[in-house]
Design a protein around this motif. Structure first.
Motif, mmCIF file in Angstrom:
data_model
loop_
_atom_site.group_PDB
_atom_site.id
_atom_site.type_symbol
_atom_site.label_atom_id
_atom_site.label_comp_id
_atom_site.label_asym_id
_atom_site.label_seq_id
_atom_site.Cartn_x
_atom_site.Cartn_y
_atom_site.Cartn_z
ATOM 1 N N GLY A 116 2.894 -7.159 11.716
ATOM 2 C CA GLY A 116 1.998 -7.623 12.793
ATOM 3 C C GLY A 116 0.506 -7.922 12.319
ATOM 4 N N ALA A 117 0.358 -7.060 11.112
ATOM 5 C CA ALA A 117 -1.058 -7.631 9.836
ATOM 6 C C ALA A 117 -1.416 -9.259 9.973
ATOM 7 C CB ALA A 117 -1.157 -6.740 9.352
ATOM 8 N N ARG A 118 -2.514 -9.189 9.642
ATOM 9 C CA ARG A 118 -3.002 -10.390 9.812
ATOM 10 C C ARG A 118 -3.083 -11.094 9.397
ATOM 11 N NH1 ARG A 118 -6.997 -7.666 13.127
ATOM 12 N NH2 ARG A 118 -7.996 -6.244 11.018
ATOM 13 N N GLY A 119 -1.931 -10.522 7.321
ATOM 14 C CA GLY A 119 -1.939 -11.401 6.355
ATOM 15 C C GLY A 119 -1.171 -10.093 5.140
ATOM 16 N N ALA A 120 -1.164 -10.321 3.950
ATOM 17 C CA ALA A 120 -0.549 -9.207 2.730
ATOM 18 C C ALA A 120 -1.708 -8.644 2.734
ATOM 19 C CB ALA A 120 0.087 -10.041 1.557
ATOM 20 N N ARG A 121 -1.290 -7.576 2.550
ATOM 21 C CA ARG A 121 -2.781 -6.389 1.900
ATOM 22 C C ARG A 121 -1.594 -5.408 1.294
ATOM 23 N NH1 ARG A 121 -4.891 -9.677 5.233
ATOM 24 N NH2 ARG A 121 -6.314 -8.586 6.138
ATOM 25 N N VAL A 122 -2.687 -4.477 0.306
ATOM 26 C CA VAL A 122 -2.519 -3.735 -0.994
ATOM 27 C C VAL A 122 -2.716 -2.527 0.250
ATOM 28 C CG1 VAL A 122 -3.422 -1.945 -2.592
ATOM 29 C CG2 VAL A 122 -3.427 -4.629 -2.822
ATOM 30 N N LEU A 123 -1.457 -1.911 0.036
ATOM 31 C CA LEU A 123 -1.457 -0.216 1.165
ATOM 32 C C LEU A 123 -1.137 0.577 0.303
ATOM 33 C CD1 LEU A 123 1.284 -1.670 3.598
ATOM 34 C CD2 LEU A 123 -0.720 -1.933 3.574
ATOM 35 N N GLY A 124 -1.815 2.184 0.521
ATOM 36 C CA GLY A 124 -2.334 2.752 0.351
ATOM 37 C C GLY A 124 -4.031 3.325 -0.407
ATOM 38 N N TYR A 136 -5.099 3.691 15.453
ATOM 39 C CA TYR A 136 -5.253 4.197 14.716
ATOM 40 C C TYR A 136 -3.882 5.438 14.385
ATOM 41 C CZ TYR A 136 -5.576 8.403 18.206
ATOM 42 O OH TYR A 136 -5.457 9.183 18.775
ATOM 43 N N THR A 137 -4.295 5.609 13.415
ATOM 44 C CA THR A 137 -2.369 6.475 12.983
ATOM 45 C C THR A 137 -2.846 7.609 12.112
ATOM 46 O OG1 THR A 137 -0.605 6.327 12.643
ATOM 47 C CG2 THR A 137 -1.661 5.089 11.174
ATOM 48 N N VAL A 138 -2.598 8.597 12.166
ATOM 49 C CA VAL A 138 -3.081 9.882 11.549
ATOM 50 C C VAL A 138 -1.878 10.521 11.070
ATOM 51 C CG1 VAL A 138 -4.799 12.191 11.622
ATOM 52 C CG2 VAL A 138 -5.000 10.304 13.040
ATOM 53 N N GLN A 139 -1.562 10.786 9.163
ATOM 54 C CA GLN A 139 -1.485 11.456 8.094
ATOM 55 C C GLN A 139 -1.271 12.459 8.058
ATOM 56 O OE1 GLN A 139 -0.732 8.016 8.231
ATOM 57 N NE2 GLN A 139 0.571 8.149 10.435
ATOM 58 N N LEU A 140 -1.635 14.128 8.313
ATOM 59 C CA LEU A 140 -1.610 14.627 7.332
ATOM 60 C C LEU A 140 -1.820 15.030 6.084
ATOM 61 C CD1 LEU A 140 -1.773 17.877 10.093
ATOM 62 C CD2 LEU A 140 -3.837 16.747 9.946
ATOM 63 N N ALA A 141 -2.644 14.896 5.209
ATOM 64 C CA ALA A 141 -2.892 14.904 3.771
ATOM 65 C C ALA A 141 -3.308 15.535 2.885
ATOM 66 C CB ALA A 141 -1.992 14.026 3.195
ATOM 67 N N GLN A 142 -3.778 16.449 1.464
ATOM 68 C CA GLN A 142 -4.628 16.160 0.964
ATOM 69 C C GLN A 142 -4.412 15.571 -0.049
ATOM 70 O OE1 GLN A 142 -7.537 17.427 2.090
ATOM 71 N NE2 GLN A 142 -8.025 18.979 3.473
ATOM 72 N N PRO A 143 -4.035 14.202 -0.211
ATOM 73 C CA PRO A 143 -3.874 13.885 -2.038
ATOM 74 C C PRO A 143 -4.917 14.485 -2.844
ATOM 75 C CG PRO A 143 -4.124 12.136 -0.189
ATOM 76 C CD PRO A 143 -4.675 13.625 0.742
ATOM 77 N N ALA A 144 -5.892 14.616 -2.954
ATOM 78 C CA ALA A 144 -7.141 15.622 -3.604
ATOM 79 C C ALA A 144 -6.793 16.912 -4.829
ATOM 80 C CB ALA A 144 -8.477 15.767 -4.041
ATOM 81 N N PHE A 163 -1.152 5.510 3.760
ATOM 82 C CA PHE A 163 -0.612 3.667 3.609
ATOM 83 C C PHE A 163 -0.404 3.518 4.586
ATOM 84 C CE2 PHE A 163 2.275 6.172 -0.127
ATOM 85 C CZ PHE A 163 1.436 5.174 -1.115
ATOM 86 N N ARG A 164 -0.194 3.704 5.643
ATOM 87 C CA ARG A 164 -0.635 3.141 7.136
ATOM 88 C C ARG A 164 -1.693 2.538 7.362
ATOM 89 N NH1 ARG A 164 5.180 4.148 8.505
ATOM 90 N NH2 ARG A 164 5.767 5.409 8.010
ATOM 91 N N THR A 165 -2.846 2.850 7.444
ATOM 92 C CA THR A 165 -4.597 2.829 7.991
ATOM 93 C C THR A 165 -4.627 1.961 7.386
ATOM 94 O OG1 THR A 165 -5.519 3.945 6.040
ATOM 95 C CG2 THR A 165 -4.674 5.496 7.825
ATOM 96 N N ARG A 166 -4.395 0.737 6.022
ATOM 97 C CA ARG A 166 -5.118 -0.102 6.005
ATOM 98 C C ARG A 166 -3.735 -1.639 6.803
ATOM 99 N NH1 ARG A 166 -7.493 -3.257 1.712
ATOM 100 N NH2 ARG A 166 -7.919 -5.448 3.186
ATOM 101 N N ASP A 167 -3.439 -1.275 7.045
ATOM 102 C CA ASP A 167 -2.396 -2.136 7.991
ATOM 103 C C ASP A 167 -3.029 -1.372 9.612
ATOM 104 O OD1 ASP A 167 0.805 -3.460 7.881
ATOM 105 O OD2 ASP A 167 0.659 -2.295 9.385
ATOM 106 N N VAL A 168 -3.053 -1.076 9.765
ATOM 107 C CA VAL A 168 -3.381 -0.425 11.467
ATOM 108 C C VAL A 168 -4.454 -1.723 11.325
ATOM 109 C CG1 VAL A 168 -4.639 0.711 12.944
ATOM 110 C CG2 VAL A 168 -2.580 1.044 11.603
ATOM 111 N N ALA A 169 -6.017 -1.337 10.275
ATOM 112 C CA ALA A 169 -6.876 -1.861 9.775
ATOM 113 C C ALA A 169 -7.297 -3.510 10.175
ATOM 114 C CB ALA A 169 -8.219 -1.679 8.498
#
Length: 366
Positions: free
Chosen positions: A353-361, A111-119, A133-139
Motif C-alpha cells: 500500500g505504499a505510495r509508489g516504488a521505493r528502494v528498501l533498506g 511505525y515498525t521496529v526491528q531490533l538490530a545493530q547493523p554496525a 528494510f521496513r521503515t522506508r515502506d512505512v514512511a
C-alpha cells in the motif's frame, strides 16, 4: 563471477536464526543454509520486549547486541560450509527482530521496529550489511510487510501461471502471483505463534511437532467462531499484523468456556488454516497451486487441514518447487540485500500500500 549474498531471518516464532548464502545471477541458487537457536534468556527477553516495560530502551539495545552475535555466528557457519571468505560476499541482508509493528497506529502515521545493530554485525563479520528494510515502506504510507512477495515472484513465479505462496511463520502471510504479472501480498493472521506458545505452556515443548497434539484434539466450534470474529480477518489488503494483536492475552480473552488444552491447540491449528483458506477463497477462488514455506510447512496436520479446506487447490511444500521451507525467508532477505545494494526500487503499492516504488533498506559498510 557471481555475486554472493547472505540473508538472515529471525521471525515472529522466536525460535532462532535462519541464514543462507545465495547467488541470483541466473535464477536463485542457495549454496549453504545454517541455523542457530536462541538461548532461553534471549528468547524470553525478545518476547518481553514486545510489550512496554521498565528500562526497555536499555534492554532493547542489549538484546540487539546479543542478537547480532547470534547472526554473526550464523554468518561464520555459512562461510565455513560454502568455503567462501568474507571478501567473497557482497552484502548481508539482516532482518532484525520485530518487537513492535503498528504501521497504521496514531491516525495513520505508524511505525515498525526491528531490533538490530547493523554496525556491530558489519564489525563482527567484515561484510557490508543491508538492514532496516521496513521503515522506508512505512514512511511511504505502506504496511512495512510483507516484503517476501517480491522474492516469491523471483523464486516461484512462472510466466502466464497463477499461484500462491504461503509463508507460515509466527504469522502467516500470503502472496498471490497472477498470470497477468500483478501480485497481491498480505498477512492472513496467526501462523505458529499462538500454537507454539500454547504448546510450551501445556506440553513443555517449544512447538507441536508435526501437529500431533493438535491432531489428537477436536476443534471447539464456538471458540473458533469467536476467534474468527476478530475484525482483522475481515479487513481488506493491504494489511499486516503481528504479536501486537495476536498474543497470549488475546487468546486468554477468547477462552470464555471450559475447553481442554488439547482441544484449544486443535482450535488454534484450525484458526490458522481457516483464516488462510478464507483469504484464498476471497482473493483467488480458483487458485490452482499453493506453495507453502516456513515452519508451518513441516506441520503435517496443518498441511492436511489446508488441503481439506482448499479441495480445488494443490497444497504443497516449497521443497517440491526447489527451495526447502526453512530457507525461503532467509533467501528473501539475501535477495532484498541485492536489491538494496543495486538501488533497485520495488513496486510496493499492490502489496504493502505504499505510495509508489521505493528502494528498501540502508547500508552499513564493513
Amino acid at each position: 563471477m557471481p555475486e554472493h549474498f547472505i540473508g538472515l531471518m529471525s521471525g515472529t516464532s522466536l525460535d532462532g536464526v535462519d541464514g543462507v548464502v545465495a547467488t541470483f545471477d541466473s535464477g536463485v541458487r542457495v549454496l549453504a543454509h545454517a541455523t542457530a537457536p536462541f538461548d532461553p534468556a534471549l528468547r524470553a527477553e525478545l518476547l518481553a520486549l514486545n510489550k512496554s516495560g521498565e528500562d526497555e530502551i536499555h534492554r532493547g539495545e542489549l538484546a540487539a547486541n546479543a542478537l547480532m552475535r547470534v547472526y554473526a555466528q550464523v554468518v561464520h557457519d555459512l562461510l565455513r560450509q560454502s568455503k567462501l571468505t568474507a571478501g567473497d560476499v557482497r552484502a548481508i541482508g539482516a532482518h532484525g527482530q520485530t518487537v513492535r509493528h503498528r504501521p497504521q497506529a496514531f491516525d495513520g502515521t505508524g511505525y515498525t521496529v526491528q531490533l538490530a545493530q547493523p554496525a556491530l554485525l558489519a564489525e563482527l563479520t567484515g561484510i557490508d550489511v543491508a538492514a532496516d528494510f521496513r521503515t522506508r515502506d512505512v514512511a511511504a504510507g505502506g504496511q512495512g510487510a510483507p516484503l517476501a512477495p517480491f522474492f516469491h515472484r523471483a523464486m516461484f513465479g512462472r510466466a502466464s501461471e497463477t499461484l500462491g505462496v504461503l509463508n507460515i511463520g509466527g504469522i502467516s502471510n500470503l502472496t498471490l502471483l497472477r498470470a497477468d504479472g500483478t501480485q497481491l501480498g498480505f498477512d492472513c493472521g496467526p501462523g505458529n505463534a499462538l500454537m507454539d506458545s500454547w504448546c510450551l505452556r501445556h506440553q513443555g515443548q517449544p512447538f507441536d511437532r508435526d501437529g500431533a497434539w493438535a491432531a489428537g484434539g477436536t476443534p471447539d466450534q464456538a471458540l473458533l467462531k469467536s476467534m474468527l470474529a476478530e475484525p482483522y480477518f475481515a479487513s481488506n489488503p493491504p494489511k499486516s499484523t503481528g504479536r501486537d494483536l495476536f498474543h497470549d492475552e488475546w487468546l486468554a480473552g477468547q477462552l470464555k468456556s471450559n475447553v481442554s488444552p488439547q482441544d484449544v491447540q486443535a482450535t488454534l491449528a484450525e484458526l490458522t488454516a481457516a483464516a488462510i483458506a478464507q483469504d484464498v477463497k476471497r482473493h483467488a477462488a480458483d487458485l490452482p497451486k499453493l506453495v507453502v514455506c516456513g515452519g508451518g510447512a513441516l506441520n503435517g496436520h496443518l498441511m492436511r487441514r489446508l488441503q481439506a479446506l482448499l479441495p480445488g487447490t494443490r497444497v504443497l511444500s516449497s521443497e517440491e518447487e526447489g527451495l526447502p521451507p526453512l530457507q525461503v525467508e532467509a533467501a528473501a532477505f539475501a535477495w532484498l540485500a541485492r536489491q538494496c545494494v543495486r538501488r533497485e526500487k520495488l513496486p510496493l503499492t499492490s502489496t504493502t500500500g505504499a505510495r509508489g516504488a521505493r528502494v528498501l533498506g540502508a547500508l552499513w559498510p564493513a
